[in-house]
Design a protein around this motif. Structure first.
Motif, PDB file in Angstrom:
ATOM      1  N   UNK A  57      -4.181 -17.102  -5.046  1.00  0.00           N
ATOM      2  CA  UNK A  57      -5.578 -17.079  -5.469  1.00  0.00           C
ATOM      3  C   UNK A  57      -6.115 -15.665  -5.633  1.00  0.00           C
ATOM      4  N   UNK A  58      -5.792 -14.791  -4.690  1.00  0.00           N
ATOM      5  CA  UNK A  58      -6.243 -13.408  -4.787  1.00  0.00           C
ATOM      6  C   UNK A  58      -5.577 -12.688  -5.959  1.00  0.00           C
ATOM      7  N   UNK A  59      -4.299 -12.970  -6.200  1.00  0.00           N
ATOM      8  CA  UNK A  59      -3.622 -12.362  -7.352  1.00  0.00           C
ATOM      9  C   UNK A  59      -4.254 -12.817  -8.669  1.00  0.00           C
ATOM     10  N   UNK A  60      -4.530 -14.094  -8.770  1.00  0.00           N
ATOM     11  CA  UNK A  60      -5.161 -14.602  -9.984  1.00  0.00           C
ATOM     12  C   UNK A  60      -6.549 -13.987 -10.179  1.00  0.00           C
ATOM     13  N   UNK A  61      -7.306 -13.872  -9.106  1.00  0.00           N
ATOM     14  CA  UNK A  61      -8.624 -13.251  -9.199  1.00  0.00           C
ATOM     15  C   UNK A  61      -8.505 -11.776  -9.582  1.00  0.00           C
ATOM     16  N   UNK A  62      -7.515 -11.095  -9.025  1.00  0.00           N
ATOM     17  CA  UNK A  62      -7.300  -9.688  -9.363  1.00  0.00           C
ATOM     18  C   UNK A  62      -6.900  -9.493 -10.810  1.00  0.00           C
ATOM     19  N   UNK A  63      -6.077 -10.381 -11.337  1.00  0.00           N
ATOM     20  CA  UNK A  63      -5.688 -10.283 -12.747  1.00  0.00           C
ATOM     21  C   UNK A  63      -6.859 -10.638 -13.665  1.00  0.00           C
ATOM     22  N   UNK A  64      -7.703 -11.564 -13.239  1.00  0.00           N
ATOM     23  CA  UNK A  64      -8.854 -11.961 -14.054  1.00  0.00           C
ATOM     24  C   UNK A  64      -9.916 -10.866 -14.065  1.00  0.00           C
ATOM     25  N   UNK A  65     -10.091 -10.194 -12.954  1.00  0.00           N
ATOM     26  CA  UNK A  65     -11.077  -9.124 -12.848  1.00  0.00           C
ATOM     27  C   UNK A  65     -10.349  -7.840 -12.461  1.00  0.00           C
ATOM     28  N   UNK A  66      -9.958  -7.071 -13.450  1.00  0.00           N
ATOM     29  CA  UNK A  66      -9.129  -5.875 -13.230  1.00  0.00           C
ATOM     30  C   UNK A  66      -9.783  -4.883 -12.270  1.00  0.00           C
ATOM     31  N   UNK A  67     -11.097  -4.821 -12.243  1.00  0.00           N
ATOM     32  CA  UNK A  67     -11.779  -3.881 -11.356  1.00  0.00           C
ATOM     33  C   UNK A  67     -11.631  -4.252  -9.889  1.00  0.00           C
ATOM     34  N   UNK A  68     -11.318  -5.490  -9.612  1.00  0.00           N
ATOM     35  CA  UNK A  68     -11.195  -5.973  -8.230  1.00  0.00           C
ATOM     36  C   UNK A  68      -9.745  -6.011  -7.745  1.00  0.00           C
ATOM     37  N   UNK A  69      -8.822  -5.535  -8.567  1.00  0.00           N
ATOM     38  CA  UNK A  69      -7.400  -5.626  -8.214  1.00  0.00           C
ATOM     39  C   UNK A  69      -7.072  -4.851  -6.943  1.00  0.00           C
ATOM     40  N   UNK A  70      -7.638  -3.659  -6.758  1.00  0.00           N
ATOM     41  CA  UNK A  70      -7.343  -2.884  -5.542  1.00  0.00           C
ATOM     42  C   UNK A  70      -7.788  -3.617  -4.284  1.00  0.00           C
ATOM     43  N   UNK A  71      -8.985  -4.190  -4.321  1.00  0.00           N
ATOM     44  CA  UNK A  71      -9.479  -4.942  -3.163  1.00  0.00           C
ATOM     45  C   UNK A  71      -8.604  -6.166  -2.917  1.00  0.00           C
ATOM     46  N   UNK A  72      -8.185  -6.839  -3.986  1.00  0.00           N
ATOM     47  CA  UNK A  72      -7.312  -8.010  -3.830  1.00  0.00           C
ATOM     48  C   UNK A  72      -5.971  -7.610  -3.222  1.00  0.00           C
ATOM     49  N   UNK A  73      -5.433  -6.480  -3.650  1.00  0.00           N
ATOM     50  CA  UNK A  73      -4.150  -6.033  -3.103  1.00  0.00           C
ATOM     51  C   UNK A  73      -4.271  -5.634  -1.636  1.00  0.00           C
ATOM     52  N   UNK A  74      -5.399  -5.062  -1.248  1.00  0.00           N
ATOM     53  CA  UNK A  74      -5.631  -4.752   0.174  1.00  0.00           C
ATOM     54  C   UNK A  74      -5.677  -6.034   1.003  1.00  0.00           C
ATOM     55  N   UNK A  75      -6.385  -7.043   0.491  1.00  0.00           N
ATOM     56  CA  UNK A  75      -6.474  -8.316   1.201  1.00  0.00           C
ATOM     57  C   UNK A  75      -5.109  -8.990   1.281  1.00  0.00           C
ATOM     58  N   UNK A  76      -4.344  -8.921   0.203  1.00  0.00           N
ATOM     59  CA  UNK A  76      -2.995  -9.497   0.195  1.00  0.00           C
ATOM     60  C   UNK A  76      -2.106  -8.774   1.196  1.00  0.00           C
ATOM     61  N   UNK A  77      -2.248  -7.460   1.289  1.00  0.00           N
ATOM     62  CA  UNK A  77      -1.472  -6.690   2.268  1.00  0.00           C
ATOM     63  C   UNK A  77      -1.761  -7.126   3.691  1.00  0.00           C
ATOM     64  N   UNK A  78      -3.027  -7.387   3.985  1.00  0.00           N
ATOM     65  CA  UNK A  78      -3.384  -7.864   5.317  1.00  0.00           C
ATOM     66  C   UNK A  78      -2.779  -9.243   5.588  1.00  0.00           C
ATOM     67  N   UNK A  79      -2.862 -10.113   4.605  1.00  0.00           N
ATOM     68  CA  UNK A  79      -2.315 -11.460   4.774  1.00  0.00           C
ATOM     69  C   UNK A  79      -0.798 -11.404   4.945  1.00  0.00           C
ATOM     70  N   UNK A  80      -0.139 -10.558   4.178  1.00  0.00           N
ATOM     71  CA  UNK A  80       1.317 -10.476   4.230  1.00  0.00           C
ATOM     72  C   UNK A  80       1.817  -9.848   5.540  1.00  0.00           C
TER      73      UNK A  80
END
Length: 99
Positions: A57-80
């Motif tokens: 879900x975060x990856x899809x949101x990051x791809x849909x909104x390119x400006x939010x990709x860094x925040x999505x990747x930070x959140x994914x890093x925490x989850x991973x």
């Protein structure tokens, strides 16, 4: 959605899964009850699914909104970060059960 809200989603998912994993692992370690093993395995399976869905879900949101990709990747890093912790708990749990 603001960047800090996206990162907070990752923190909440990480914290919830980490807390529940600690409860099941510590519960078995303290009481040696088979109930904690059964529910720990149940949680492990569904926790992996929930974390995977959150990451997708975060990856899809990051791809849909390119400006939010860094925040999505930070959140994914925490989850991973739950993956090595879960692997450690599985290895310790196997050693505790079959000692």
């Amino acid at each position: 959605m603001k960047d800090h809200k996206i990162v907070n989603i990752g923190k909440y998912i990480f914290g919830l899964c980490f807390l529940l994993g600690n409860i099941f692992f510590s519960g078995y370690f303290i009481t040696e009850s088979g109930w904690f093993v059964e529910w720990g395995i149940f949680f492990l399976f569904y926790g992996i699914m929930a974390n995977l869905l959150a990451v997708i879900g975060l990856l899809l949101y990051g791809f849909a909104s390119k400006l939010k990709m860094n925040a999505c990747l930070k959140a994914i890093g925490l989850i991973m970060f739950n993956i090595p912790i879960g692997f450690l708990y599985v290895m310790l749990g196997i050693n505790l059960i079959f000692k």
